[in-house]
Design an enzyme around this catalytic site. Structure first.
Site, PDB file in Angstrom:
ATOM      1  NE  ARG A 123     -21.933  20.831 -30.992  1.00  0.00           N
ATOM      2  CZ  ARG A 123     -21.445  21.296 -31.177  1.00  0.00           C
ATOM      3  NH1 ARG A 123     -21.455  21.096 -32.880  1.00  0.00           N
ATOM      4  NH2 ARG A 123     -20.337  22.872 -31.209  1.00  0.00           N
ATOM      5  CD  GLN A 128     -26.983  24.161 -24.897  1.00  0.00           C
ATOM      6  OE1 GLN A 128     -27.549  25.059 -23.820  1.00  0.00           O
ATOM      7  NE2 GLN A 128     -27.696  24.412 -26.134  1.00  0.00           N
ATOM      8  CG  ASP A 131     -20.325  22.448 -27.211  1.00  0.00           C
ATOM      9  OD1 ASP A 131     -18.863  22.362 -27.665  1.00  0.00           O
ATOM     10  OD2 ASP A 131     -21.629  22.702 -28.052  1.00  0.00           O
ATOM     11  CB  SER A 134     -20.171  26.298 -28.427  1.00  0.00           C
ATOM     12  OG  SER A 134     -20.936  24.961 -29.230  1.00  0.00           O
ATOM     13  CE1 TYR A 230     -20.681  19.189 -34.687  1.00  0.00           C
ATOM     14  CE2 TYR A 230     -20.940  17.323 -33.844  1.00  0.00           C
ATOM     15  CZ  TYR A 230     -20.575  18.795 -33.445  1.00  0.00           C
ATOM     16  OH  TYR A 230     -19.591  18.931 -32.573  1.00  0.00           O
TER      17      TYR A 230
END
Ligand code: NAD
Length: 378
Positions: A123, A128, A131, A134, A230
């Site tokens: 992350r 991004q 990912d 997400s 997290y």
């Protein structure tokens, strides 16, 4: 190199790992793309569209025989098929549930095959666009609210009608990561009064940013967040105190969406049976953590449980229910990853100096190369 796109074998899986738009862009990398006939149909993409984008339509054996194979599920029954057919020089890319099933990485390593687990994309800002957690969580959060709205015996917005004023629904989102934030935004757009809670203090601002109200529980705990952003696993004592403080908040809600997860661990129980007993009849709980055990004690995976008038849904594969957009997002994530690991001549270049490669490749040249998985397997 040949890039294979097999049709997902699980009957309930409608997503596909690449869509025609990804094919158009990836062939510029000098990749020859082999699509199993019908691979995209359930997600709304025909063989003809893949062909027009530059792919060849093949049978399953040919797609699975490519040099790089992209999948949604590199787990479950599809994993069993792959482990039996995999060849040493191949690279498989998909969702492997690696922290729960590290043994699958070891199985592929034994065959000499390479594998990349998409859940392990770090992350960091640079990753991004790759990912998938997400991407899929965005869809899950949106859909959870629609599932709740469909089941609810009331509407979401306030309405002033000739037949009287209807109060807006009260929605409470527990766990405000990517899915929870999207659930807040969706419930808000539908007109609900939205409150939300997360264990990570950083979530407070994000809750406010989508127009929802953060619920403060005044529970002191030192260690709520890991380095990767997290949630950290909490003690039994903390979870018990959290449950007590939460009971009053829950008793006032019409809609509850739970999304709390700890990677690689069973989901924390945030709602006990006693807490459900204290909720209003007609309340709907959608438990997005059902696949990892559930945030509500009464959740049953893929069942609708009705307890004292409270309805509890524990759906699996919620992102798959919006297969077109889920495939678009998933495909774009994979495309971006492929652009990192395939050079302009279409050759695979795994640079283990790169954090993204180091974190996501789990099996390579006969070894489990990922440090986290090696620890889990030790
Ligand atoms: P997740 O799916 O692992 O968990 C969902 C949420 O549940 C998290 O917000 C977590 O804090 C919460 N939770 C866990 N235990 C809880 C408990 N006992 N009580 C209440 N809430 C609890 O999380 P996620 O959606 O993957 O996101 C985690 C974080 O990572 C978020 O801050 C997100 O914005 C961040 N993130 C960063 C990047 C990036 O920088 N590239 C990408 C994606 C997500």
């Amino acid at each position: 190199m040949k890039l294979g796109l097999p049709k997902e074998s699980h009957a309930d899986e409608k997503r596909v790992a690449l869509i025609p738009a990804n094919v158009t862009r990836l062939i510029k990398k000098n990749l020859q793309i082999l699509v199993e006939s019908g691979a995209g149909l359930a997600a709304g993409f025909s063989d003809q569209e893949y062909q027009e984008a530059g792919a060849s339509i093949t049978d399953r054996a040919e797609a699975l025989g490519a040099d790089i194979i992209t999948l949604v599920n590199l787990k479950g029954e599809q994993f069993d098929e792959i482990k039996a057919k995999a060849k040493p020089e191949q690279l498989f890319i998909g969702m492997m549930d690696p922290l729960t099933h590290p043994e699958n990485a070891a199985t592929l390593a034994e065959t000499g095959t390479s594998a990349l687990a998409l859940e392990l994309v770090p992350r960091i800002t640079r990753a991004q666009s790759m990912d998938i957690l997400s991407s899929m969580a965005t869809i899950a959060g949106y859909k959870a609210v629609l599932l709740a709205a469909h089941q609810a015996p009331r509407m979401f917005p306030m309405m002033m009608t000739a037949a009287g004023t209807l109060k807006p629904a009260r929605a409470f989102i527990m766990g405000v990561g990517v899915a929870g934030l999207q659930a807040c935004a969706t419930a808000k757009r539908l007109g609900a009064v939205v409150e939300a809670y997360d264990i990570r203090p950083a979530a407070r601002e994000q809750i406010l940013s989508v127009g929802a109200k953060p619920v403060e529980l005044d529970l002191e705990t030192e260690n709520t967040e890991t380095k990767g952003g997290y949630a950290a696993e909490q003690s039994d004592d903390f979870i018990k105190r959290q449950q007590q403080a939460m009971a009053n908040v829950l008793a006032q809600q019409d809609i509850v969406i739970t999304t709390a997860a700890i990677p690689g661990r069973k989901a924390p129980v945030l709602i006990t049976e006693a807490m459900v007993d204290a909720m209003k009849p007609g309340t709907i709980i959608v438990d997005l953590a059902a696949e990892t055990g559930g945030n509500c004690e009464l959740t049953q995976l893929d069942e609708t449980v009705i307890h004292n008038g409270v309805t509890i849904l524990g759906p699996s594969n919620v992102p798959g229910s919006a297969a077109t957009h889920a495939s678009q997002m998933y495909g774009t994530n994979i495309e971006n990853l492929l652009k990192l690991i395939v050079d302009d001549e279409g050759q695979l270049q795994l640079d283990f100096e790169d954090e993204i490669v180091r974190d996501t490749v789990v099996a390579h040249q006969g070894e489990v190369v990922n440090a986290r998985l090696r620890d889990l397997l030790a």
